[in-house]
Design a protein around this motif. Structure first.
Motif, PDB file in Angstrom:
ATOM      1  N   LEU A   1      -4.985 -10.294 -12.723  1.00  0.00           N
ATOM      2  CA  LEU A   1      -3.534 -10.326 -12.568  1.00  0.00           C
ATOM      3  C   LEU A   1      -2.984  -9.207 -13.445  1.00  0.00           C
ATOM      4  O   LEU A   1      -3.306  -9.144 -14.639  1.00  0.00           O
ATOM      5  CB  LEU A   1      -2.979 -11.670 -13.030  1.00  0.00           C
ATOM      6  N   VAL A   2      -2.208  -8.315 -12.853  1.00  0.00           N
ATOM      7  CA  VAL A   2      -1.655  -7.210 -13.623  1.00  0.00           C
ATOM      8  C   VAL A   2      -0.177  -7.482 -13.896  1.00  0.00           C
ATOM      9  O   VAL A   2       0.618  -7.635 -12.961  1.00  0.00           O
ATOM     10  CB  VAL A   2      -1.808  -5.864 -12.878  1.00  0.00           C
ATOM     11  N   VAL A   3       0.172  -7.570 -15.174  1.00  0.00           N
ATOM     12  CA  VAL A   3       1.555  -7.793 -15.581  1.00  0.00           C
ATOM     13  C   VAL A   3       2.242  -6.432 -15.662  1.00  0.00           C
ATOM     14  O   VAL A   3       1.816  -5.566 -16.438  1.00  0.00           O
ATOM     15  CB  VAL A   3       1.596  -8.491 -16.958  1.00  0.00           C
ATOM     16  N   ALA A   4       3.276  -6.236 -14.850  1.00  0.00           N
ATOM     17  CA  ALA A   4       4.006  -4.971 -14.860  1.00  0.00           C
ATOM     18  C   ALA A   4       5.340  -5.178 -15.569  1.00  0.00           C
ATOM     19  O   ALA A   4       6.108  -6.067 -15.201  1.00  0.00           O
ATOM     20  CB  ALA A   4       4.230  -4.490 -13.432  1.00  0.00           C
ATOM     21  N   SER A   5       5.600  -4.380 -16.614  1.00  0.00           N
ATOM     22  CA  SER A   5       6.874  -4.478 -17.340  1.00  0.00           C
ATOM     23  C   SER A   5       7.649  -3.182 -17.221  1.00  0.00           C
ATOM     24  O   SER A   5       7.058  -2.113 -17.032  1.00  0.00           O
ATOM     25  CB  SER A   5       6.695  -4.688 -18.852  1.00  0.00           C
ATOM     26  N   ASN A   6       8.968  -3.282 -17.387  1.00  0.00           N
ATOM     27  CA  ASN A   6       9.761  -2.073 -17.585  1.00  0.00           C
ATOM     28  C   ASN A   6       9.775  -1.765 -19.091  1.00  0.00           C
ATOM     29  O   ASN A   6       8.873  -2.190 -19.807  1.00  0.00           O
ATOM     30  CB  ASN A   6      11.155  -2.222 -16.950  1.00  0.00           C
TER      31      ASN A   6
ATOM     32  N   VAL B   1       8.247  -0.730 -10.264  1.00  0.00           N
ATOM     33  CA  VAL B   1       7.540  -0.933 -11.535  1.00  0.00           C
ATOM     34  C   VAL B   1       6.143  -1.513 -11.245  1.00  0.00           C
ATOM     35  O   VAL B   1       5.147  -1.129 -11.864  1.00  0.00           O
ATOM     36  CB  VAL B   1       8.349  -1.858 -12.483  1.00  0.00           C
ATOM     37  N   GLY B   2       6.066  -2.386 -10.258  1.00  0.00           N
ATOM     38  CA  GLY B   2       4.773  -2.948  -9.860  1.00  0.00           C
ATOM     39  C   GLY B   2       3.855  -1.886  -9.265  1.00  0.00           C
ATOM     40  O   GLY B   2       2.673  -1.811  -9.609  1.00  0.00           O
ATOM     41  N   ILE B   3       4.397  -1.048  -8.389  1.00  0.00           N
ATOM     42  CA  ILE B   3       3.566  -0.002  -7.771  1.00  0.00           C
ATOM     43  C   ILE B   3       3.064   0.964  -8.844  1.00  0.00           C
ATOM     44  O   ILE B   3       1.899   1.383  -8.830  1.00  0.00           O
ATOM     45  CB  ILE B   3       4.367   0.738  -6.671  1.00  0.00           C
ATOM     46  N   ALA B   4       3.934   1.278  -9.809  1.00  0.00           N
ATOM     47  CA  ALA B   4       3.515   2.163 -10.911  1.00  0.00           C
ATOM     48  C   ALA B   4       2.344   1.539 -11.664  1.00  0.00           C
ATOM     49  O   ALA B   4       1.372   2.221 -12.013  1.00  0.00           O
ATOM     50  CB  ALA B   4       4.691   2.420 -11.851  1.00  0.00           C
TER      51      ALA B   4
ATOM     52  N   PHE C   1      -6.407 -10.656 -17.190  1.00  0.00           N
ATOM     53  CA  PHE C   1      -5.170  -9.887 -17.035  1.00  0.00           C
ATOM     54  C   PHE C   1      -5.359  -8.406 -17.375  1.00  0.00           C
ATOM     55  O   PHE C   1      -6.280  -8.031 -18.096  1.00  0.00           O
ATOM     56  CB  PHE C   1      -4.085 -10.428 -17.978  1.00  0.00           C
ATOM     57  N   GLU C   2      -4.422  -7.619 -16.862  1.00  0.00           N
ATOM     58  CA  GLU C   2      -4.196  -6.282 -17.379  1.00  0.00           C
ATOM     59  C   GLU C   2      -2.689  -6.142 -17.456  1.00  0.00           C
ATOM     60  O   GLU C   2      -1.944  -6.974 -16.927  1.00  0.00           O
ATOM     61  CB  GLU C   2      -4.774  -5.218 -16.446  1.00  0.00           C
ATOM     62  N   ALA C   3      -2.219  -5.107 -18.125  1.00  0.00           N
ATOM     63  CA  ALA C   3      -0.778  -4.929 -18.244  1.00  0.00           C
ATOM     64  C   ALA C   3      -0.448  -3.443 -18.264  1.00  0.00           C
ATOM     65  O   ALA C   3      -1.237  -2.631 -18.731  1.00  0.00           O
ATOM     66  CB  ALA C   3      -0.269  -5.591 -19.529  1.00  0.00           C
ATOM     67  N   ALA C   4       0.722  -3.111 -17.720  1.00  0.00           N
ATOM     68  CA  ALA C   4       1.172  -1.721 -17.740  1.00  0.00           C
ATOM     69  C   ALA C   4       2.686  -1.702 -17.729  1.00  0.00           C
ATOM     70  O   ALA C   4       3.320  -2.629 -17.224  1.00  0.00           O
ATOM     71  CB  ALA C   4       0.629  -0.969 -16.525  1.00  0.00           C
ATOM     72  N   ARG C   5       3.228  -0.639 -18.304  1.00  0.00           N
ATOM     73  CA  ARG C   5       4.691  -0.528 -18.374  1.00  0.00           C
ATOM     74  C   ARG C   5       5.139   0.730 -17.663  1.00  0.00           C
ATOM     75  O   ARG C   5       4.372   1.678 -17.530  1.00  0.00           O
ATOM     76  CB  ARG C   5       5.102  -0.531 -19.847  1.00  0.00           C
ATOM     77  N   CYS C   6       6.411   0.712 -17.245  1.00  0.00           N
ATOM     78  CA  CYS C   6       6.973   1.880 -16.554  1.00  0.00           C
ATOM     79  C   CYS C   6       8.451   1.990 -16.930  1.00  0.00           C
ATOM     80  O   CYS C   6       9.176   0.995 -16.843  1.00  0.00           O
ATOM     81  CB  CYS C   6       6.810   1.690 -15.041  1.00  0.00           C
ATOM     82  N   ASP C   7       8.887   3.174 -17.372  1.00  0.00           N
ATOM     83  CA  ASP C   7      10.303   3.326 -17.757  1.00  0.00           C
ATOM     84  C   ASP C   7      11.150   3.701 -16.523  1.00  0.00           C
ATOM     85  O   ASP C   7      10.631   3.834 -15.412  1.00  0.00           O
ATOM     86  CB  ASP C   7      10.451   4.346 -18.894  1.00  0.00           C
ATOM     87  N   ASP C   8      12.453   3.887 -16.737  1.00  0.00           N
ATOM     88  CA  ASP C   8      13.355   4.149 -15.602  1.00  0.00           C
ATOM     89  C   ASP C   8      13.011   5.443 -14.864  1.00  0.00           C
ATOM     90  O   ASP C   8      13.085   5.504 -13.635  1.00  0.00           O
ATOM     91  CB  ASP C   8      14.813   4.222 -16.097  1.00  0.00           C
ATOM     92  N   GLU C   9      12.627   6.450 -15.639  1.00  0.00           N
ATOM     93  CA  GLU C   9      12.281   7.713 -15.004  1.00  0.00           C
ATOM     94  C   GLU C   9      11.075   7.529 -14.071  1.00  0.00           C
ATOM     95  O   GLU C   9      11.061   8.005 -12.935  1.00  0.00           O
ATOM     96  CB  GLU C   9      11.919   8.702 -16.116  1.00  0.00           C
ATOM     97  N   GLY C  10      10.068   6.828 -14.573  1.00  0.00           N
ATOM     98  CA  GLY C  10       8.885   6.524 -13.769  1.00  0.00           C
ATOM     99  C   GLY C  10       9.243   5.687 -12.552  1.00  0.00           C
ATOM    100  O   GLY C  10       8.694   5.875 -11.461  1.00  0.00           O
TER     101      GLY C  10
ATOM    102  N   ARG D   1      -0.901   1.771  -9.850  1.00  0.00           N
ATOM    103  CA  ARG D   1      -1.490   3.109  -9.927  1.00  0.00           C
ATOM    104  C   ARG D   1      -2.065   3.387 -11.310  1.00  0.00           C
ATOM    105  O   ARG D   1      -3.075   4.061 -11.428  1.00  0.00           O
ATOM    106  CB  ARG D   1      -0.436   4.162  -9.584  1.00  0.00           C
ATOM    107  N   SER D   2      -1.423   2.878 -12.364  1.00  0.00           N
ATOM    108  CA  SER D   2      -1.918   3.245 -13.699  1.00  0.00           C
ATOM    109  C   SER D   2      -3.098   2.388 -14.141  1.00  0.00           C
ATOM    110  O   SER D   2      -3.883   2.829 -14.960  1.00  0.00           O
ATOM    111  CB  SER D   2      -0.794   3.269 -14.738  1.00  0.00           C
ATOM    112  N   VAL D   3      -3.226   1.155 -13.620  1.00  0.00           N
ATOM    113  CA  VAL D   3      -4.445   0.390 -13.910  1.00  0.00           C
ATOM    114  C   VAL D   3      -5.086  -0.063 -12.589  1.00  0.00           C
ATOM    115  O   VAL D   3      -5.018  -1.219 -12.210  1.00  0.00           O
ATOM    116  CB  VAL D   3      -4.188  -0.819 -14.860  1.00  0.00           C
TER     117      VAL D   3
END
Ligand code: PLP
Length: 462
Positions: free
Chosen positions: A273-278, A386-389, A355-364, A392-394
């Motif tokens: 399960l990948v937790v995507a945060s802003n 944010v989820g698609i980012a 789990f894995e986790a990744a973050r993405c800011d507004d620009e991303g 891609r990153s993990v």
């Protein structure tokens, strides 16, 4: 099925009591005493359609609270109001990545999937008990409309939603104020979202008022909401015939991704399960460092994920603490006092395994919306981006299907989508006249007495 509190000292309850209680009276959250296993026929059930699968998956959680035929009828009715017969369609994006469109319900966001069911279960249980309640809530935009659509015209429920006057988008406001139902009351408070939340808290703390109007809430910690969200993990994984799949979940209060944990605990083959945060990335930081530490909330383009503390994370902490309620209560107390707390070795191991986790800011976020539109001609909302980012990153192991949960319709966040792509997403046909419909809303000062007077006069008590 009995339910236990994550803090270990509230009484265990059955489903109907957990449904109406929300929070446990030791301040904890209810979880099932043990996870049932998926019926061996889960893939066949998914082939028979969403409602059939929903009944199969949820039945062990509700059994004893209502009879099977009634439950089947409630589930069928809840999911008949979605835009597509699949309810949660799966669409390919690139390679092994797919989008699960959770936004085909009445208010165009994933909260409909759970709330359409929970509103009906609430009404059924209240009718059985012969009571009625007032649901009082505050919204910064999204949850208010999902609650209103779920509770409109219900016989045993009145619904009062406070929103900050002039501070929600016009689409969001109109999705609430154009609902023409005798049991729905919108209040625009002259203040901020925090003021609205404080008013709700103060109203709940006023015992005489709370009892007089039978106040209750249907917030994101309600177990029945988590339960309803387990279903789409099962139906979308079923499409891959039993192969392990990876889910990527745009996360705020951790309710959605915790439902994924539940699906896995029931035996669904979930790779990770990948937790995507802003930018509000308390969970991503906790997963990477082993320390959960508060930080201020910053507003982003994905406002439904702008949170300080993810309330449902407590459920995972409890599970990974060997279901030790006293230890969980102590850990959360340390977090509340110090603003930060270490995860235990066992919790870190559990998180690393599942789990894995990744973050993405507004620009991303804007870059992903633009890229998806350029390459696929598809519009996605900022939460989904944010989820698609994160997908891609993990990335998962080669050949593992990755399902990104698309949590809102792009037309719900038209400004961000237009900024990224130059295209203003259109509302679905059934909402096309939203801007012509009459609105019903009362403006009140930021004052508890004024709000309580309004609620007392508006709702039906008996
Ligand atoms: C509520 C919401 C989320 C966050 O879900 P949680 O269950 O709180 O983690 C993500 N995206 C959208 C569009 C939402 O409305």
């Amino acid at each position: 099925m009995r339910y236990v509190s994550t803090r270990g000292s509230a009484p265990t309850l059955g489903f109907a009591d957990v449904l109406l209680a929300g929070l446990a009276d030791d301040g904890g959250l209810y979880v099932p005493e043990s996870w049932p296993t998926l019926p061996p026929t889960w893939r066949e059930a998914a082939e028979r359609g969403y409602a059939a699968a929903a009944v199969e998956v949820m039945w062990p959680f509700v059994e004893g609270a209502l009879d099977r035929a009634t439950f089947e009828a409630i589930v069928a009715d809840a999911y008949a109001c979605f835009d597509t017969p699949e309810v949660v369609p799966l669409v390919p994006l690139d390679g092994d990545v797919y989008l699960a469109e959770l936004y085909r319900g009445p208010t165009l966001a994933f909260k409909d999937v759970a709330l359409q069911l929970v509103g009906r279960l609430f009404d059924h249980e209240l009718a059985r008990r012969g009571g009625r309640v007032t649901v009082l809530g505050a919204t910064s935009g999204d949850t208010g409309s999902a609650a209103i659509e779920a509770l409109r015209d219900r016989a045993a429920v009145d619904c009062v939603i406070l929103h900050p006057h002039g501070r929600v988008s016009e689409v969001q406001r109109r999705q609430m104020t154009t609902v023409d139902a005798p049991n729905v009351f919108n209040v625009a408070v002259e203040g901020t979202f925090d003021d609205c939340q404080d008013l709700v808290k103060a109203a709940f703390a006023d015992g005489a008022f709370r009892d007089a109007v039978h106040l209750t809430a249907v917030n994101s910690i309600n177990w029945a909401r988590v339960m309803a969200q387990i279903v789409y993990y099962v139906t979308t994984a079923a499409i891959f015939g039993g192969r392990p799949v990876r889910f990527v979940v745009p996360t705020g209060n951790f309710g959605n991704v915790y439902a994924g944990w539940g699906a896995r605990a029931m035996g669904l083959p979930v790779e990770r399960l990948v937790v995507a945060s802003n930018r509000n990335d308390i969970l991503t930081r906790a997963f990477h460092t082993g320390t959960m530490a508060l930080d201020g909330v910053v507003p982003t383009l994905s406002p439904s994920m702008d949170i300080q503390v993810s309330s449902n994370f407590e459920r995972l902490l409890f599970e990974l603490a060997g279901r030790d309620g006293a230890a969980t209560a102590a850990q959360l107390a340390r977090f509340r006092t110090a603003g930060s707390v270490e995860l235990t070795e066992a919790q870190r191991r559990g998180i690393d395994t599942h789990f894995e986790a990744a973050r993405c800011d507004d620009e991303g976020t804007l870059a992903v919306i633009r890229d998806v539109h350029d390459r696929h001609g598809l519009l996605v909302d900022p939460h989904t981006a944010v989820g698609i980012a994160a997908a891609r990153s993990v990335p998962g192991p080669a050949g593992t299907p990755t399902i990104v949960l698309a949590t809102a319709h792009p037309a719900k966040f038209p400004d961000a989508v237009e900024r990224a792509t130059g295209v203003r997403p259109a509302l679905p046909d059934r909402l096309a006249d939203l801007f012509e419909r009459p609105e019903r809303c009362t403006t009140l000062p930021n004052d508890l007495a004024a709000v309580e007077r309004f609620v007392s006069a508006a709702v039906r008590t008996n």
